[in-house]
Design a protein around this motif. Sequence first.
Motif, PDB file in Angstrom:
ATOM      1  N   PRO A 149       0.824  -1.095   0.158  1.00 35.06           N
ATOM      2  CA  PRO A 149       0.041  -0.066  -0.010  1.00 35.06           C
ATOM      3  C   PRO A 149       0.882   1.359  -0.085  1.00 35.06           C
ATOM      4  O   PRO A 149       0.360   2.253  -0.596  1.00 35.06           O
ATOM      5  CB  PRO A 149      -0.785  -0.174   1.208  1.00 35.06           C
ATOM      6  N   GLU A 150       1.891   1.445   0.754  1.00 34.25           N
ATOM      7  CA  GLU A 150       2.848   2.653   0.706  1.00 34.25           C
ATOM      8  C   GLU A 150       3.338   2.882  -0.554  1.00 34.25           C
ATOM      9  O   GLU A 150       3.485   3.927  -1.067  1.00 34.25           O
ATOM     10  CB  GLU A 150       3.920   2.414   1.729  1.00 34.25           C
ATOM     11  N   HIS A 152       2.099   1.891  -3.665  1.00 34.27           N
ATOM     12  CA  HIS A 152       0.848   2.213  -4.521  1.00 34.27           C
ATOM     13  C   HIS A 152       0.159   3.534  -4.310  1.00 34.27           C
ATOM     14  O   HIS A 152       0.239   4.270  -5.385  1.00 34.27           O
ATOM     15  CB  HIS A 152      -0.142   1.027  -4.015  1.00 34.27           C
ATOM     16  N   LYS A 153       0.519   3.844  -2.843  1.00 39.15           N
ATOM     17  CA  LYS A 153       0.231   5.180  -2.589  1.00 39.15           C
ATOM     18  C   LYS A 153       1.403   6.329  -3.237  1.00 39.15           C
ATOM     19  O   LYS A 153       0.850   7.536  -3.687  1.00 39.15           O
ATOM     20  CB  LYS A 153       0.179   5.477  -0.943  1.00 39.15           C
TER      21      LYS A 153
END
Length: 277
Positions: A149-150, A152-153
């Motif tokens: 997620p980090e 992708h963000k």
Amino acid sequence: MTNSYNPEDDGAKMSFAKDMSYGDYLNIDGLLHGQRPMSEAHDEMLFIVQHQTSELWMRLILHELNASRELMLQDQPDQVFKMLSRVARIFEQLNNAWDVLRTMTPSDYTTFRDDLGASSGFQSHQYRLIEFMLGNRNTAMMKVHEHRPELHKMLAFELTQPSLYHVALRALETELNTEFAPDTYKMDGPHTSNDAVIAAWAEIYRAPNEHWMLYQLAEKLVDLEDYFRRWRFNHVTTVERVIGFKRGTGGTSGVKYLRRMLEVELFPELWHMRGDL
């Protein structure tokens, strides 16, 4: 008679019990413990070091591109020229590294290829971020990073920012007192060639002394893409030499996929307008 030399005699510091040493500053211990081969194959260490050093160089590319974009937004192009020249030279270093990897034969690679699992260079988030920053924004590649997620963000945030080429085009608009169509600044897709932009860059090149800053900027961007293309081409050649036309470990078509990437143009108008001069 001996030729022994003691650097301490010249005043070199020799004790670092209380002071920061070279290894401390560079975190050498952490760096050199990052190579963890999955097999007993001799050439796997080469493969790991090749890709880890590439990621370090890409880390520096991102550092330079981020600073370049900020300086251009602040209308400080002189410093940008130096940074973009540095990025081009970094791509030259990355390009030369393929020569080392090509010392690995197909037989060598097969001794550890299965240990790579589904890992593949196209999953590099730093490479993807570089492409996004330069304007090649293929959002389909975002899915590869959904499990982190980090990361992708980070990539999603970059899609909200103007690419480096967007900033250059804004400067071009200002210089020529013109305005490009809104779709020139597409944020969530690859930049595509635009006739109005081709004409504008051609105007800069027909009178370089009158538009020296934009002329220099254009040539720095072309230089960067030139080295970037060479890097991609040598990647294709290296992969074909080592694995032929097998599918890539990450599931891509391998050489066929990489050859399609050779067709990508980062700053298409800067190339297309040359035939109009």
